[in-house]
Write an enzyme that holds these catalytic residues in place. Structure first.
Site, PDB file in Angstrom:
ATOM      1  N   ARG A  78       0.800  -1.232   0.000  1.00 17.76           N
ATOM      2  CA  ARG A  78       0.000   0.000   0.000  1.00 17.76           C
ATOM      3  C   ARG A  78       0.832   1.281   0.000  1.00 17.76           C
ATOM      4  O   ARG A  78       0.331   2.350  -0.277  1.00 17.76           O
ATOM      5  CB  ARG A  78      -0.953  -0.014   1.204  1.00 17.76           C
ATOM      6  N   ASP A  89      -3.375  -1.897  -3.275  1.00 18.82           N
ATOM      7  CA  ASP A  89      -4.210  -2.282  -2.137  1.00 18.82           C
ATOM      8  C   ASP A  89      -4.944  -3.551  -2.584  1.00 18.82           C
ATOM      9  O   ASP A  89      -5.576  -3.547  -3.645  1.00 18.82           O
ATOM     10  CB  ASP A  89      -5.209  -1.137  -1.855  1.00 18.82           C
ATOM     11  N   TYR A 107      -8.498 -11.759  13.394  1.00 17.94           N
ATOM     12  CA  TYR A 107      -7.373 -12.245  12.579  1.00 17.94           C
ATOM     13  C   TYR A 107      -7.491 -13.769  12.394  1.00 17.94           C
ATOM     14  O   TYR A 107      -7.391 -14.286  11.281  1.00 17.94           O
ATOM     15  CB  TYR A 107      -6.067 -11.869  13.283  1.00 17.94           C
TER      16      TYR A 107
HETATM   17  C1  AKB Z   1       0.697 -12.472  15.311  1.00 19.28           C
HETATM   18  O1  AKB Z   1       1.225 -12.514  16.441  1.00 19.28           O
HETATM   19  O2  AKB Z   1      -0.387 -11.922  15.092  1.00 19.28           O
HETATM   20  C2  AKB Z   1       1.411 -13.152  14.171  1.00 19.28           C
HETATM   21  C3  AKB Z   1       0.953 -14.562  14.000  1.00 19.28           C
HETATM   22  C4  AKB Z   1       1.272 -15.594  14.999  1.00 19.28           C
HETATM   23  O3  AKB Z   1       0.307 -14.862  13.030  1.00 19.28           O
HETATM   24  N1  AKB Z   1       2.819 -13.117  14.375  1.00 19.28           N
END
Ligand code: AKB
Length: 318
Positions: free
Chosen positions: A35, A53, A143
């Site tokens: 980006r 992006d 995540y």
């Molecule tokens: C994080 O800590 O978010 C990364 C992972 C373990 O994917 N390093």
């Protein structure tokens, strides 16, 4: 020679991956994207770099066509700690961005999509010791949710469209390059602070055990899986690890180099994230299916990190 496009190319992994790819595949065959407008490190190495992006599907497709890309390495991702501060951003980059890349790979009939996952794809209901390759995946971070989504979509496209999707569940990756926005980042900052100030305030508790690997093993696993024979793969996403340790164990090993180093513990929201992740991984499927074999163990990793970060800081360790 194949042509590669890398997204998120200037993150902690990209900074090491891109120079390694130039050496392995040739400058003219690697297109780095991200980006930011300009990346000084890439200018130095004369890397082909384009601003992109991953949510911009037209920009992505034009680069694929312009450079006649065969393989995408999709590293662009908002990591665990940043994701918890801004779940909407993580959703848009990690889920919508991944979908764009996946669809471009399918529509333009590319040869392979490599998109790393993470230990964050697991959650508190997963068996957290020696976590198997195929087990319960109910993460509690955005995540982690995005990584489960990308693993499952990649596997679905593999079955439905024969799209050659491959993924590694990276543990914490350790290198002298500055990390950004992760929970395992403590294991890098501890070296910087130990060398600069002989003191580190750790945002995880002393006993949080997490799987980790040195960057050179991360690159090794990436190249090994990228280049693995497809007929040998019965899975598409793989656990990989090289070691596991706690902040307390890491601090004790660093003290062997810096005897007056001190660590204090002030756990914050990242402690809870870390405790929902595996403490150690079973990576036998990677070993069996494509020969995964890490090189660096704990003590050697600490030696390499002390050396690398001392060099970066201009400190003479001898
Ligand atoms: C994080 O800590 O978010 C990364 C992972 C373990 O994917 N390093």
């Amino acid at each position: 020679m194949k042509k590669y496009l890398v997204t998120g190319s200037y993150g902690q992994i990209g900074q090491a991956l891109i120079p390694a790819m130039l050496e392995r595949y040739g400058k003219e065959n690697v297109v780095a994207t991200g980006r930011k407008r300009k990346i000084p490190l890439f200018k130095e190495h004369d890397v082909i770099y384009h601003r992109l992006d991953v949510r911009d599907q037209f920009g992505l497709r034009s680069l694929i066509v312009e450079y006649d890309i065969d393989i995408i390495i999709h590293n662009a991702s908002v990591l665990s700690a940043t994701g918890e501060k801004n779940p909407q951003l993580a959703h848009s980059i990690n889920i919508e961005g991944f979908y764009n890349v996946l669809e471009a790979t399918r529509e333009l009939n590319l040869e392979q999509l490599f998109a790393p996952s993470s230990i964050a794809a697991f959650g508190p209901s997963t068996p957290l010791e020696n976590t198997p390759n195929n087990t319960i995946m109910r993460p509690t971070t955005i995540y982690g949710v995005s990584k489960v989504y990308s693993e499952l979509m990649g596997e679905y496209y593999n079955q439905k469209y024969e799209l050659n999707f491959r993924s590694l569940r990276y543990p914490g990756v350790l290198s002298p390059d500055e990390p950004g926005g992760g929970t395992t980042d403590y294991a890098i900052w501890i070296f910087y602070e130990a060398l600069k100030r002989k003191m580190y305030k750790c945002f995880l508790g002393p006993d949080v055990r997490l799987p980790m690997m040195l960057m050179s093993d991360c690159l090794k696993s990436t190249f090994d899986l990228l280049e693995a024979d497809d007929s040998k793969l019965t899975d598409r996403s793989f656990n990989v690890t090289a070691m596991s340790f706690t902040p307390e164990e890491l601090a004790a090993e660093i003290k062997k180099y810096i005897p007056d180093f001190n660590i204090v513990y002030e756990p914050d929201f990242r402690d809870k994230i870390a405790r929902s992740w595996p403490q150690s991984l079973d990576d036998n499927e990677a070993r069996k299916q494509w020969g995964w074999d890490p090189e660096f163990k704990f003590e050697k990793m600490v030696e390499v990190m002390i050396e690398g970060i001392s060099q970066k800081l201009g400190i003479d360790q001898k």
